[in-house]
Scaffold this active site. Structure first.
Site, PDB file in Angstrom:
ATOM      1  N   GLU A   2      -9.610   4.372   6.261  1.00  0.00           N
ATOM      2  CA  GLU A   2      -8.715   4.808   7.336  1.00  0.00           C
ATOM      3  C   GLU A   2      -9.421   5.692   8.367  1.00  0.00           C
ATOM      4  O   GLU A   2      -9.184   5.567   9.565  1.00  0.00           O
ATOM      5  CB  GLU A   2      -7.497   5.533   6.760  1.00  0.00           C
ATOM      6  N   GLY A  44       3.322   2.639  10.166  1.00  0.00           N
ATOM      7  CA  GLY A  44       3.232   2.073  11.501  1.00  0.00           C
ATOM      8  C   GLY A  44       2.892   0.601  11.445  1.00  0.00           C
ATOM      9  O   GLY A  44       3.432  -0.208  12.204  1.00  0.00           O
ATOM     10  N   ALA A  45       1.998   0.218  10.532  1.00  0.00           N
ATOM     11  CA  ALA A  45       1.592  -1.175  10.377  1.00  0.00           C
ATOM     12  C   ALA A  45       0.776  -1.287   9.100  1.00  0.00           C
ATOM     13  O   ALA A  45       0.366  -0.285   8.511  1.00  0.00           O
ATOM     14  CB  ALA A  45       0.775  -1.646  11.579  1.00  0.00           C
ATOM     15  N   GLU A  55       0.849  -1.187   0.000  1.00  0.00           N
ATOM     16  CA  GLU A  55       0.000   0.000   0.000  1.00  0.00           C
ATOM     17  C   GLU A  55       0.888   1.242   0.000  1.00  0.00           C
ATOM     18  O   GLU A  55       1.841   1.312   0.782  1.00  0.00           O
ATOM     19  CB  GLU A  55      -0.909   0.020   1.227  1.00  0.00           C
ATOM     20  N   GLU A  94      -5.391  -2.405  12.885  1.00  0.00           N
ATOM     21  CA  GLU A  94      -5.109  -3.291  11.751  1.00  0.00           C
ATOM     22  C   GLU A  94      -6.066  -4.474  11.732  1.00  0.00           C
ATOM     23  O   GLU A  94      -6.475  -4.917  10.651  1.00  0.00           O
ATOM     24  CB  GLU A  94      -3.655  -3.767  11.806  1.00  0.00           C
TER      25      GLU A  94
END
Length: 947
Positions: free
Chosen positions: A353, A294-295, A154, A331
Site C-alpha cells: 500500500e 475506496g476500492a 481484504e 488499483e
C-alpha cells in the site's frame, strides 16, 4: 550490501511485556509480528462453485493441499489443518481425500474448522458452506448491494465465504464457476479470463473464470447482477490486446467514461515508467454503492466504491476527477505491487500500500501539476497523519501488533509509507530507484515477501547501505529536524548543524536516529540558486549543482559548504518535502520567509514559507485571545446559545488582533504579489493564499487547544485578508470565470482557473457582506458544473440566512434521485459551523437521503460532523455525545465503519483539559457498551490506554 533487519528485533519493550500477559478469555486477543510462522500446509489450486439463490447461497470449495511442515519424524503424524471461518458461515459438509467426514471427525468453532488425521503428501479437501449474503451488513465476504452480489475479501473477508487458510502467504491458482438466475443476474464476473459460459436448467446460467496467476485469497472477487457496461481496448507494448470494461448500474452509465480514460493513462504510464505490462486479456471494473473501502485491486476484477469511480461534469468536482484518476491508477498499479508480488503477512501491508500510494502519487503528478500534487499530499500528511503519529494510535508503517487488521488501513501505512518509499527515490535518484524496482520484481515475482526484501533489492541494485532507512519501518512517531546555520564571510563557508529526535510514542519510549535525506538549495541576494560545493570530512569537495541532497542519519551532524559568498545565503531546506519530518530552522526570520516566498525556485518551499508566516501569526492571535478574559455570557434562548457564543468568540479574537496591531502589511503585500503574479499557476495561487488547516495549527498549541477559539482566529485572519485584498480577489474571480456556454473540461489549465476563482470567493465570503452573499447565491444557481456549484454552496452553508436554506433546498431537489451527489449535500451540512447545526445534523440522521447501513452515508454525515470545530467540540460535550451514540448504533450494523467513527476521539490529548475529560468519558461509555465489536474495542481501548 545492506543486511535485512530481523523482524523480531524491532518489537517494542512494551509490546513484548503485553505479549507475555495471558489475555482474559473475553478480551479480544492481539496478533504479534514476532509470532509469524509459515503455515504447515499450502494450497496449490482452488476450485470454487457458487450456486447463487435468493434464500441462501451454496459454495463448494475444492482445495489441493500440499504439506509445508518439512520432514516428519519416524512415527509422527501430520499436524492438524486449521481453517479460518466466521460464525455466519454455515458448514454443510467437509470431505478429505474423497471421504466425507462425520460431525465428530472434525472440530468446529465460531472462527475455525480443524481437521486432524490427515494423509501425508498432497491431498484434496472439499468444503461446502451455506451463506445468506442479503443479511451480511458487515460488507465483508459475499454480500448484496443494490440487489447485486459482490465481495470484499481484504483483509480477512474470504473466511466469510468458506473455511480457508485466510492469510496472504498462501497463494494458489483459482478457477471459479458461478451459477445464478439469468434474468435477475445477467452479468457474472470473476477473476482472470472467462473460460466458459452458457445456460443452465430452470432459467439459470453460468460462467467459469480461470486465473492463471497464483494469488492469496484476499484478491478473490465475484460480482453477479444487473449491470450496464462500457468498453475500451488497450494494446500493450508487446502487442497483447486487452479489453477494458466498466460495469455500473444503468442510471450511472453516463458517469463511466472518465474511469476508462484514467485506466488507459495508468496502463501506458506503468509501461513507460517501470516497464510493467498488464498480464491478462481482460480487465474489469465494477462500481458498487455499498463498500467499506475506496476500492479493491482484486486480480482483473477491481471493485470500486461508486463514490470513487463515477464522474460527470454535472455531478463531480475537479477534486473528484483527480481522486478518481488517482484511485483507478492505484488499483491498477497493484497488479504488480500487491498482486504479482504480495505481502507475507498483514504486518507488511505498507509493502504493497505504501509503495502503490507512492506510485499513484507520481502518476497523478505526471498527469497534472507536480508542484500542486506534492503540496496536496503534504497537506494531508501534516493535517492527519502527523496527528495519528502523535496520538495513542501511533504505530510504525509496519505495525508490530493488531487485534483487527481492518483498523490498520491507516494514513501511516499508506501515506507515511509512501513517504518512506519516496526516501529511496530521493537518495538513489529516479534511475537508481528504477534499478531497485526491477530487481525487486526479478527476485520476487509470484511471491509473498516483506519490507526487508524491498529494502534489500533497493540496496543491492545500487550497491549502497540503507540500514538506517530501514529504521523508518519499525519506529512510530514524526521525527523533529532542527537546523542551525552559521556563515563565515572571511572563509566564505556556510555550515548547517543538523539535529534530530523523535518524541516517545506508546510502547516506544526510546527512539533511534533515522535516515533523513535533506534536499536543499542556497539563495543568493538576488534570489537565484547558488552552486553547492559540499566539503567532506576528508577535505574533498563534492559539487552538488544548485539543488543537492544531504544524507543525515545520526543524532547530530554538521555539513559545510565552501565558496559561498560574498554574502550570507538564505537556506531553502527540505525542498519538495524530502522527508516526513517537522522542520525547525533556528533563527529563521520573517524576512527570510518573505524572501523565500518571493524567490524560491522550489514550489513547495515557496508555498511552505507562506504557510509558516500565516502559522506564526495565527498562533500569536490565538495565544492573545486565549489570554484575554472571555466576556460574561448573558442568558438567552437555548436555540441562540451557539450563535451567541460564536459572536463572543469573534469579538474576543478581533479585539486581541487589534491589540497586536492587526495583520502585518507585509503579509498582505506578499499575498497580493502571489495573486497578481501572471507567471504562477492558478492552482498554486489558490494553495498559497489558503491558511494552514485547523489540524495542523493544533499541533502548535501546548497544553491542549480550544478548537472553536482556534477556528475563530482562522476566520478572523481570513476576513482581514479578504478585506485588505478585496479588489485583487474580485479581479481573480472575474478573470477566471468562464462564460456559461463554455463546456467543462477536466484539464490542468481549466482546473487551475476554477481553483483560484473559487478560493477567492471562499475568502470573500468570510466578509459576510450581503452583496457577496447575493453573488454566491447567483453563482450557485447559474453554475454549469459541480465544481462551481459545490464551491458556492460550500460558502453559503457557513452563513446563516435565507440564501443558505434556499440553496440547500434547491440542491436537494435537483439531485434527489442521485444518492452519490447527495453525499456532498450531507457532508457540507455535517461540517458546517453555522449556529444550530448539531440539531440539523441530528435531524438529517432521520432524513430519507441518509442510510445508516451505507458506509458512504456514515462517512459523509457522521464522520463529517467531526470536522466542525464549533459543534463537534462544543464546550458542553453535546457533539461528543452525538458521535458516540452514532458509533454504538453503527457498530451493530458494520464494525469497520463504526471503528472509523471512533477515530476523532483518539486525538483527545490535543485539546484543553475540559474537552479531554468529555472525550474520555465518551470513550469509556463506548467501551462499556455490551456486545462491542473487536474493531471498535481496539480503537477505543488503545485511545484510552495511556490516559
Amino acid at each position: 550490501m545492506a543486511a535485512p533487519a530481523n523482524d523480531a528485533e524491532e518489537i517494542s519493550e512494551a509490546e513484548e511485556e503485553e505479549h507475555k500477559l495471558a489475555p482474559h478469555p473475553s478480551t479480544p486477543q492481539q496478533k504479534f509480528r514476532k509470532d509469524y510462522a509459515p503455515p504447515p500446509y499450502l494450497i496449490s489450486n482452488v476450485d470454487l462453485v457458487f450456486d447463487l439463490r435468493e434464500e441462501a447461497c451454496t459454495v463448494t470449495s475444492r482445495l489441493v493441499m500440499t504439506p509445508n511442515y518439512g520432514q516428519l519424524a519416524a512415527g509422527a503424524v501430520p499436524p492438524p489443518l486449521v481453517l479460518d471461518g466466521r460464525k455466519d458461515v454455515k458448514l454443510v459438509s467437509v470431505a478429505v481425500a474423497g471421504k466425507k467426514l462425520e460431525a465428530g471427525a472434525y472440530e468446529l468453532s465460531e472462527k475455525t474448522l480443524t481437521l486432524g488425521g490427515l494423509p501425508q503428501g498432497k491431498f484434496e479437501i472439499e468444503v461446502v458452506t451455506e451463506l445468506r449474503p442479503q443479511d451480511n451488513t458487515l460488507l465483508e465476504g459475499l454480500y448484496k448491494s443494490s440487489g447485486n452480489y459482490s465481495t470484499q475479501c481484504e483483509a480477512e473477508g474470504f473466511r466469510g465465504i468458506t473455511f480457508f487458510l485466510d492469510r496472504p502467504d498462501v497463494m494458489a491458482k483459482y478457477t471459479t464457476r458461478i451459477e445464478a438466475d439469468a434474468a435477475a443476474y445477467p452479468v457474472l464476473l470473476g477473476n482472470g479470463n472467462l473460460k466458459a459460459a452458457g445456460k443452465a436448467d430452470g432459467g439459470r446460467h453460468f460462467a467459469v473464470w480461470d486465473d492463471p496467476y497464483p494469488k492469496p485469497c484476499y484478491l478473490f472477487a465475484l460480482v453477479a447482477g444487473k449491470l450496464a457496461m462500457k468498453e475500451r481496448h488497450f494494446t500493450t507494448r508487446s502487442g497483447r490486446e486487452v479489453t477494458l470494461r466498466i460495469f455500473v448500474q444503468e442510471r450511472n452509465l453516463g458517469k463511466a467514461d472518465q474511469a476508462l480514460e484514467s485506466l488507459l493513462h495508468a496502463m501506458k504510464w506503468d509501461e513507460d515508467t517501470y516497464g510493467l505490462e498488464y498480464d491478462l486479456d481482460l480487465f474489469n471494473i465494477v462500481a458498487v454503492d455499498d463498500f467499506n473501502m475506496g476500492a479493491m485491486e482484486n486480480k482483473s476484477l477491481n471493485i470500486f466504491n461508486s463514490s470513487r469511480v463515477l464522474a460527470s461534469p454535472a455531478t463531480a468536482t475537479d477534486l473528484d476527477y483527480s481522486r478518481l484518476e488517482g484511485v483507478v491508477g492505484h488499483e491498477y498499479f497493484h497488479n504488480w505491487t500487491g498482486n504479482r508480488v504480495t505481502c507475507r503477512d498483514w504486518f507488511q501491508l505498507t509493502l504493497k500500500e505504501g509503495l502503490t500510494r507512492y506510485r499513484d502519487q507520481e502518476f497523478t503528478s505526471d498527469m497534472n501539476s507536480r508542484a500542486v500534487k506534492r503540496i496536496e499530499d503534504v497537506m494531508l500528511l501534516r493535517a492527519s497523519q502527523f496527528t495519528e503519529d502523535g496520538g495513542p494510535m501511533a504505530h510504525p508503517v509496519r505495525p508490530d501488533s493488531y487485534i483487527k487488521m481492518d483498523n490498520f488501513y491507516t494514513l501511516t501505512v499508506y501515506n507515511k509509507g509512501a513517504e518512506v518509499v519516496r526516501l529511496y527515490e530521493t537518495l538513489l535518484g529516479k534511475a537508481g530507484f528504477r534499478k531497485g524496482m526491477d530487481l525487486y520484481f526479478q527476485r520476487h515475482d509470484g511471491q509473498a515477501v516483506t519490507c526487508d526484501d524491498f529494502l534489500a533489492a533497493m540496496a543491492d541494485a545500487n550497491g549502497v547501505n540503507l540500514d538506517t532507512l530501514g529504521t523508518w519501518y519499525g519506529q512510530a512517531g514524526t521525527p523533529h529536524l532542527r537546523v542551525a546555520t552559521a556563515y563565515d564571510g572571511i572563509s566564505q563557508t556556510y555550515s548547517l548543524t543538523c539535529r534530530q529526535h523523535t518524541p516517545p510514542t506508546a510502547g516506544q519510549p526510546d527512539k533511534r536516529p533515522v535516515l533523513i535525506p535533506i534536499r536543499l538549495g542556497l539563495l543568493g541576494p538576488d534570489g537565484s540558486d547558488l552552486p553547492l560545493r559540499l566539503r567532506h570530512k576528508d577535505g574533498s569537495v563534492e559539487v552538488l549543482g544548485t539543488t543537492g541532497v544531504l544524507r543525515f542519519e545520526t543524532a547530530e551532524a554538521v555539513f559545510t559548504f565552501v565558496e559561498v559568498g560574498p554574502a550570507e545565503p538564505v537556506p531553502s531546506l527540505l525542498r519538495g518535502f524530502s522527508a516526513p519530518v517537522k522542520l525547525e530552522v533556528e533563527g529563521q526570520s520573517d524576512e527570510h520567509l518573505y524572501f523565500l516566498l518571493a524567490h524560491d525556485s522550489d514550489p513547495f518551499n515557496r508555498w511552505e514559507s507562506g504557510q509558516r508566516l500565516a502559522r506564526k501569526l495565527l498562533m500569536k492571535m490565538y495565544h492573545a485571545a486565549a489570554a484575554a478574559a472571555a466576556p460574561a455570557s448573558s442568558d438567552g434562548p437555548a436555540a441562540d446559545d451557539d450563535g451567541q457564543q460564536r459572536d463572543e468568540l469573534r469579538a474576543r479574537v478581533e479585539s486581541a488582533c487589534a491589540a497586536m496591531g492587526g495583520v502585518p502589511d507585509s503579509l498582505v503585500a506578499a499575498y497580493r504579489a502571489v495573486i497578481t503574479d501572471p507567471a504562477l499557476d492558478g492552482s498554486f495561487k489558490a494553495m498559497a493564499i489558503s491558511l494552514p488547516t485547523l489540524n495542523e495549527l493544533m499541533e502548535g498549541v501546548e497544553g491542549g487547544a480550544d478548537p472553536p477559539l482556534l477556528h475563530a482566529c482562522r476566520q478572523a485572519l481570513s476576513r482581514a485578508l479578504a478585506g485588505a485584498l478585496r479588489p485583487e480577489l474580485q479581479a481573480a474571480v472575474k478573470d477566471n470565470s468562464d462564460p456559461p456556454e463554455q463546456p467543462y473540461r477536466y484539464a490542468a489549465a481549466a482546473c487551475a482557473r476554477r481553483a483560484l476563482k473559487n478560493r477567492a470567493l471562499a475568502l470573500l465570503s468570510t466578509l459576510e457582506d450581503p452583496a457577496i452573499t447575493a453573488e454566491l447565491a447567483s453563482r450557485f444557481r447559474a453554475a454549469t458544473n459541480m465544481t462551481d456549484e459545490i464551491a458556492a454552496l460550500g460558502c453559503l452553508v457557513e452563513l446563516a440566512g435565507p440564501e443558505r436554506e434556499a440553496a440547500l433546498a434547491a440542491f436537494h431537489h435537483k439531485f434527489s434521485a442521485d444518492p452519490l451527489v447527495l453525499l456532498k449535500w450531507l457532508g457540507l451540512q455535517a461540517g458546517s459551523n453555522a449556529p444550530g447545526n448539531l440539531e440539523r445534523v441530528r435531524a438529517l440522521t432521520s432524513h430519507p437521503a441518509f442510510n445508516v447501513s451505507n458506509p458512504n452515508n456514515c462517512y459523509a454525515l457522521l464522520l463529517g460532523f467531526s470536522h466542525s470545530p464549533a459543534h463537534f467540540h462544543a464546550a458542553d460535550g453535546s457533539g461528543y455525545a452525538f458521535l458516540a451514540d452514532a458509533v454504538l448504533r453503527v457498530d451493530g450494523i458494520n464494525h469497520q465503519v463504526a471503528a472509523r467513527l471512533v477515530a476523532p476521539f483518539s486525538s483527545w490529548r490535543r485539546y484543553d483539559p475540559p474537552r479531554q475529560a468529555l472525550m474520555k468519558a465518551q470513550l469509556q461509555r463506548i467501551l462499556e457498551a455490551p456486545g462491542l465489536s473487536e474493531n471498535v474495542f481496539e480503537i477505543a481501548s488503545k485511545s484510552l490506554k495511556t490516559a
